[in-house]
Design a protein around this motif. Sequence first.
Motif, PDB file in Angstrom:
ATOM      1  N   LYS A 285       0.837  -1.216   0.000  1.00 54.35           N
ATOM      2  CA  LYS A 285       0.000   0.000   0.000  1.00 54.35           C
ATOM      3  C   LYS A 285       0.868   1.262   0.000  1.00 54.35           C
ATOM      4  O   LYS A 285       0.425   2.337  -0.375  1.00 54.35           O
ATOM      5  N   LYS A 286       2.105   1.100   0.440  1.00 54.55           N
ATOM      6  CA  LYS A 286       2.992   2.269   0.472  1.00 54.55           C
ATOM      7  C   LYS A 286       3.808   2.408  -0.814  1.00 54.55           C
ATOM      8  O   LYS A 286       4.736   3.208  -0.869  1.00 54.55           O
ATOM      9  N   VAL A 287       3.494   1.601  -1.815  1.00 54.44           N
ATOM     10  CA  VAL A 287       4.219   1.719  -3.085  1.00 54.44           C
ATOM     11  C   VAL A 287       3.328   2.461  -4.074  1.00 54.44           C
ATOM     12  O   VAL A 287       2.160   2.102  -4.255  1.00 54.44           O
ATOM     13  N   GLU A 288       3.908   3.457  -4.692  1.00 57.39           N
ATOM     14  CA  GLU A 288       3.161   4.201  -5.698  1.00 57.39           C
ATOM     15  C   GLU A 288       3.443   3.545  -7.051  1.00 57.39           C
ATOM     16  O   GLU A 288       4.597   3.261  -7.368  1.00 57.39           O
ATOM     17  N   PHE A 289       2.407   3.306  -7.831  1.00 59.32           N
ATOM     18  CA  PHE A 289       2.601   2.744  -9.172  1.00 59.32           C
ATOM     19  C   PHE A 289       2.346   3.846 -10.193  1.00 59.32           C
ATOM     20  O   PHE A 289       1.299   4.509 -10.144  1.00 59.32           O
ATOM     21  N   VAL A 290       3.307   4.053 -11.084  1.00 54.24           N
ATOM     22  CA  VAL A 290       3.168   5.121 -12.088  1.00 54.24           C
ATOM     23  C   VAL A 290       3.360   4.508 -13.471  1.00 54.24           C
ATOM     24  O   VAL A 290       4.356   3.811 -13.715  1.00 54.24           O
ATOM     25  N   LEU A 291       2.398   4.761 -14.342  1.00 52.04           N
ATOM     26  CA  LEU A 291       2.504   4.286 -15.718  1.00 52.04           C
ATOM     27  C   LEU A 291       3.306   5.317 -16.515  1.00 52.04           C
ATOM     28  O   LEU A 291       3.014   6.516 -16.444  1.00 52.04           O
ATOM     29  N   ALA A 292       4.271   4.867 -17.291  1.00 46.95           N
ATOM     30  CA  ALA A 292       5.123   5.811 -18.035  1.00 46.95           C
ATOM     31  C   ALA A 292       4.278   6.771 -18.873  1.00 46.95           C
ATOM     32  O   ALA A 292       4.564   7.971 -18.929  1.00 46.95           O
ATOM     33  N   SER A 293       3.237   6.253 -19.520  1.00 43.80           N
ATOM     34  CA  SER A 293       2.472   7.136 -20.410  1.00 43.80           C
ATOM     35  C   SER A 293       1.849   8.313 -19.665  1.00 43.80           C
ATOM     36  O   SER A 293       1.593   9.349 -20.253  1.00 43.80           O
ATOM     37  N   GLU A 294       1.630   8.153 -18.345  1.00 44.32           N
ATOM     38  CA  GLU A 294       1.059   9.286 -17.579  1.00 44.32           C
ATOM     39  C   GLU A 294       2.034  10.457 -17.546  1.00 44.32           C
ATOM     40  O   GLU A 294       1.634  11.607 -17.611  1.00 44.32           O
ATOM     41  N   ILE A 295       3.335  10.174 -17.412  1.00 44.65           N
ATOM     42  CA  ILE A 295       4.271  11.294 -17.309  1.00 44.65           C
ATOM     43  C   ILE A 295       4.742  11.777 -18.681  1.00 44.65           C
ATOM     44  O   ILE A 295       5.093  12.921 -18.863  1.00 44.65           O
TER      45      ILE A 295
END
Length: 375
Positions: free
Chosen positions: A114-124
Amino acid sequence: MDIEERINLVLKKPTEEVLTVENLRHLFEVGAPLQHYIGFEISGYIHLGTGLMAGAKIADFQKAGIKTRIFLADWHSWINDKLGGDLEVIQEVALKYFKVGMEKSIEVMGGDPKKVEFVLASEILENGDYWQTVIDISKNVTLSRVMRSITIMGRQMGESIDFAKLIYPMMQVADIFYQGVTIAHAGMDQRKAHVIAIEVAQKLKYHPIVHNGEKLKPVAVHHHLLLGLQEPPVWPITSEEQFKEIKAQMKMSKSKPYSAVFIHDSPEEIKQKLRKAFCPAREVNYNPVLDWAEHIIFREEPTEFTIHRPAKFGGDVTYTTFEELKKDFAEGKLHPLDLKNAVAEYLIELLKPIREYFERHPEPLELMRSVKITR
Ligand SMILES: Nc1ncnc2c1ncn2[C@@H]1O[C@H](COP(=O)(O)OP(=O)(O)OP(=O)(O)O)[C@@H](O)[C@H]1O
Ligand SMILES: N[C@@H](Cc1ccc(O)cc1)C(=O)O
């Protein structure tokens, strides 16, 4: 927790290298933002190397008070022709299979998903500044260096590749700067990207990480590459040089049959893969089964690891450190089959929560069975 304890958590097995410990200490001392990231291509099933090695370090980073992030490199996977080079499929697999598989892996290694943030490359990537960062970096790196760095995408020098693949290493460096990463984490095979990031950070017109007016260097943490179970291409290995080269090529990989145990594998599959594993008697220098024992079972020491044997073969034996186990194996006091069976049993137990999760929620694995795994 004091700074030395936090540093020791970062250095703990399976960490193999920190660039540099002094800079890491400095980040802690000046109270800099502690933003970690590890990026993954979305390419196929999660194995012990990708899931457990990364998961173990994420657990350590969290204990050291570092903010953890997993970067789902969808565009990079598209560039690298993964999952048929279909961006939509890659994104679906990233969000419906990979994310949950990594969450479960982190959990079994003692971290908090729950403390890991998941970021999709296409979002940035959608932000215009991202491409400016890519160009800024590219202006500070020679073409030959970019060509040498394509090993970070599992490609070999001299391989015929399309041009998009030369943009990839520059994007990987931009991902670090663009997300304000102070602690860039990966397996040893990614170090070229991080070395470029550390060097280029000093040369850009703007500085990517500024804290209280000070220009900080990103720190790179590289974990051990778990060996695959397959036989090496040459045996015996006769020189130190040859040994190093083989070790680097022989990481566990989903593309090599019988190399990898996947996090969802059944007890029977795990036992069968270990039974076939390369594990010559008395061989302690190049031995994948011992490698797994060292980096998974004896990550924490002392720990109790019992090998069950019939009385006629010496009866049960318990080891508390890896060195004790290695010594007995080297002296022929521990038979490869007994070691293999005990490692298999350990993994079956460790992976049980993941297996049970996927039994209750079969959709992610059904999705994986429907996609084309390429390369
Ligand atoms: N055997 C391994 N042991 C530890 N870490 C690994 C291993 N293989 C990959 N990694 C790490 O996991 C991250 C994702 O790597 P990558 O996408 O190449 O893994 P992979 O699924 O094994 O790919 P492939 O099977 O194509 O080699 C990287 O940080 C990489 O260093
Ligand atoms: N190059 C990494 C994936 C990756 C992509 C982009 C990143 O920013 C980080 C990591 C690999 O092959 O595993």
